[in-house]
Enzyme design. Structure first.
Site, short mmCIF file in Angstrom:
data_model
loop_
_atom_site.label_atom_id
_atom_site.label_comp_id
_atom_site.label_asym_id
_atom_site.label_seq_id
_atom_site.Cartn_x
_atom_site.Cartn_y
_atom_site.Cartn_z
N HIS A 120 24.47 6.32 -30.25
CA HIS A 120 23.21 7.05 -30.02
C HIS A 120 23.24 8.38 -30.75
O HIS A 120 24.25 8.76 -31.33
CB HIS A 120 22.95 7.23 -28.52
CG HIS A 120 24.01 7.97 -27.76
ND1 HIS A 120 24.15 9.33 -27.81
CD2 HIS A 120 24.99 7.53 -26.91
CE1 HIS A 120 25.14 9.71 -27.02
NE2 HIS A 120 25.68 8.64 -26.47
N HIS A 174 12.83 13.55 -22.12
CA HIS A 174 12.77 13.42 -23.58
C HIS A 174 11.46 14.09 -23.96
O HIS A 174 10.40 13.47 -23.96
CB HIS A 174 12.79 11.96 -24.02
CG HIS A 174 14.09 11.28 -23.70
ND1 HIS A 174 14.31 9.94 -23.84
CD2 HIS A 174 15.27 11.78 -23.24
CE1 HIS A 174 15.55 9.64 -23.48
NE2 HIS A 174 16.14 10.74 -23.11
N GLU A 203 27.20 16.16 -21.75
CA GLU A 203 25.83 16.57 -22.09
C GLU A 203 25.47 17.90 -21.44
O GLU A 203 25.59 18.07 -20.23
CB GLU A 203 24.83 15.49 -21.62
CG GLU A 203 23.38 15.87 -21.82
CD GLU A 203 22.41 14.75 -21.48
OE1 GLU A 203 22.74 13.91 -20.62
OE2 GLU A 203 21.32 14.72 -22.08
N ASP A 225 0.82 -1.22 0.00
CA ASP A 225 0.00 0.00 0.00
C ASP A 225 0.86 1.27 0.00
O ASP A 225 0.37 2.35 0.36
CB ASP A 225 -0.97 -0.01 1.19
CG ASP A 225 -0.24 -0.15 2.50
OD1 ASP A 225 1.00 -0.31 2.47
OD2 ASP A 225 -0.88 -0.09 3.56
N ASP A 255 25.36 10.81 -15.34
CA ASP A 255 24.27 11.41 -16.12
C ASP A 255 23.12 11.60 -15.14
O ASP A 255 22.48 10.63 -14.72
CB ASP A 255 23.88 10.47 -17.27
CG ASP A 255 22.82 11.08 -18.19
OD1 ASP A 255 22.17 12.08 -17.80
OD2 ASP A 255 22.63 10.54 -19.30
N HIS A 257 22.64 2.63 -20.34
CA HIS A 257 21.63 2.90 -19.31
C HIS A 257 21.99 2.24 -17.98
O HIS A 257 21.11 1.83 -17.22
CB HIS A 257 20.24 2.43 -19.78
CG HIS A 257 19.69 3.28 -20.90
ND1 HIS A 257 18.62 2.91 -21.66
CD2 HIS A 257 20.08 4.49 -21.37
CE1 HIS A 257 18.37 3.85 -22.56
NE2 HIS A 257 19.25 4.82 -22.40
N HIS A 288 18.01 15.49 -27.68
CA HIS A 288 16.54 15.37 -27.70
C HIS A 288 15.97 16.66 -27.15
O HIS A 288 16.67 17.43 -26.46
CB HIS A 288 16.10 14.17 -26.85
CG HIS A 288 16.75 14.13 -25.49
ND1 HIS A 288 16.28 14.84 -24.42
CD2 HIS A 288 17.86 13.48 -25.03
CE1 HIS A 288 17.06 14.62 -23.36
NE2 HIS A 288 18.04 13.81 -23.70
N1 GLY Z 1 19.45 11.02 -19.22
C1 GLY Z 1 18.68 10.74 -20.33
C2 GLY Z 1 19.32 11.17 -21.56
O1 GLY Z 1 20.43 11.65 -21.51
O2 GLY Z 1 18.75 11.12 -22.61
MN MN Z 2 19.78 13.51 -22.51
MN MN Z 3 21.32 12.53 -19.80
#
Ligand code: GLY
Ligand code: MN
Ligand code: MN
Length: 434
Positions: free
Chosen positions: A346, A357, A404, A36, A256, A239, A350
């Site tokens: 990749h 995303h 990133e 619960d 990340d 991931h 995005h």
């Molecule tokens: N952390 C998700 C991405 O970098 O797309």
């Molecule tokens: Mn990203």
């Molecule tokens: Mn990321």
């Protein structure tokens, strides 16, 4: 942060785009974690974008046409439940504070929805997003169809309401940009804190605790997605999120992680040496990825195609892979064959916003890449992941790097929202010495 006018304007804009018909936009359900206990509640991004309302068990109904109106269904006030679970606005409070034309108890939805759907030409609804809602909406439509002999007509057309809202969500307003800047600043400070704290023999989760500490103490409500804290070879699993290994002297650490502030995500990756000093091979690949990232950021400007940053990255990475004997042949040949996918598999970014995303198309109706426009927010995140293999020089084995940043497209170029997170070799090494 709440801005009543802005949310009302979004509803008006959507009502105009609809022209005629009715939109039904439920928020997300609560989700059980175990027995619960629930997961922390997260509203649906479309619902939130149009309402600013964060309570579960809520549905927005928009009726377009000559007399457009917005209706909220939400939980009634309930002193007993509020003692246990906390404050609820109730329909009256929500109508006043959030600017709806009408508001009703969510328990009235099954009774009122068929009445609202009757004689509407179109239904705007995100069919397929949630099977339970699909079944409920189908039930209401069938109830309306059953009234055919009384002269009531059911909507003949169902349109995915997400498509109408997506193009709005792509263009961030000054109000949204302010929140995203703040979210990015918190995440940048969190990465700097984590980098400073890193030492050989600590565990990945100890570093995770440092950036989570910074997120929460700065007012972020949550991480924006499952954090990746990947030492050494773990960084080559894109991931990876076990985050439970020891950090070895001589390895890199890839983090990340981003936070969610008032619904808006930040998304940063930094990669740095566990012992504070890049080895020659690590530095070679890091500088390569960094120069690709800087070229991609330079290509993120209004009027350029969505794909321009990705192409800038490939141009630099592929030449580097050839120079470092990771790929063989001419640049054109490697680009053509796709051999670089062994190390860069990749894409370069995005959209970013309420969802990490974020909503929005990447191509136009003709299937061509769309153009970047002022107010777009996106990530720029090239990387390089070298697994051991016979065709790979051994000094690069198990190096995984990604860099990133979050970028806002401005009138003439861009603003790197996450610029406060250290990024150059010199700045990283200096921070880790301090
Ligand atoms: N952390 C998700 C991405 O970098 O797309
Ligand atoms: Mn990203
Ligand atoms: Mn990321």
């Amino acid at each position: 942060m709440f801005n009543l006018k802005e949310f009302q304007q979004r509803r008006s804009q959507l009502l105009k785009k609809m022209g005629e018909g009715i939109a039904i936009i439920p928020t997300a359900p609560e989700a059980l974690r175990s027995r619960d206990s629930h997961y922390p509640y997260r509203f649906d991004s479309y619902f939130y974008y149009l309402t600013g309302f964060t309570e579960p068990e809520s549905v927005l109904v928009l009726v377009a046409g000559k007399h457009p109106k917005s209706i909220l269904f939400c939980r009634d006030k309930d002193m007993e439940r509020e003692i246990w679970d906390g404050f609820r606005y109730g329909p009256e409070g929500a109508k006043k504070e959030f600017g709806f034309d009408e508001a009703y108890n969510i328990n009235q939805l099954d009774e009122l929805a068929p009445k609202l759907l009757g004689n509407q030409a179109k239904l705007f609804y995100s069919l397929g997003a949630d099977g339970h809602w699909d079944a409920r909406v189908t039930g209401w439509l069938n109830a309306v169809r059953d009234l055919v002999r009384t002269g009531v007509v059911a909507p003949a057309e169902i349109v995915d309401v997400r498509q109408l809202v997506d193009s709005m969500r792509l263009m961030k307003t000054p109000f949204e940009i302010e929140i995203m800047r703040h979210s990015a600043n918190i995440a940048a400070a969190a990465h700097n804190r984590a980098i400073k704290f890193t030492k050989p023999n600590k565990k990945e989760y100890e570093i995770e605790a440092e950036f989570l500490h910074e997120f929460y103490r700065s007012g972020a409500q949550s991480p924006a997605y499952t954090s990746i804290v990947a030492g050494g070879a773990n960084a080559c699993t894109l991931h990876y999120n076990a985050n439970n290994c020891v950090l070895n002297d001589g390895d890199l650490l890839l983090i990340d992680a981003g936070c969610e502030l008032d619904g808006y995500a930040s998304d940063i990756t930094r990669t740095f040496p566990v012992n504070g000093k890049f080895s020659a091979a690590q530095k070679d690949l890091y500088e390569l990825v960094l120069s690709a990232q800087l070229a991609a950021i330079a290509a993120a400007k209004p009027g350029n195609l969505w794909n321009a940053p990705h192409e800038a990255v490939l141009d630099i990475l592929v030449q580097g892979f050839i120079d470092f004997k990771l790929c063989k042949g001419s640049k054109d040949a490697v680009l053509e064959s796709g051999d670089y996918h062994q190390f860069y598999m990749h894409r370069t970014g995005h959209w970013l916003g309420l969802d990490v995303h974020d909503a929005g198309q990447y191509k136009d109706k003709a299937g061509n890449w769309g153009l970047l426009k002022e107010g777009n927010t996106l990530t720029v995140e090239p990387g390089c992941y070298v697994r051991p293999a016979d065709n790979v020089p051994e000094h690069f084995w198990n190096i995984g790097i990604r860099i990133e940043d979050d970028v806002l497209i401005t009138k003439t170029a861009n603003e790197v929202l996450t610029k406060n997170a250290v990024k150059t070799v010199a700045d990283i090494e200096t921070l880790m010495k301090s």
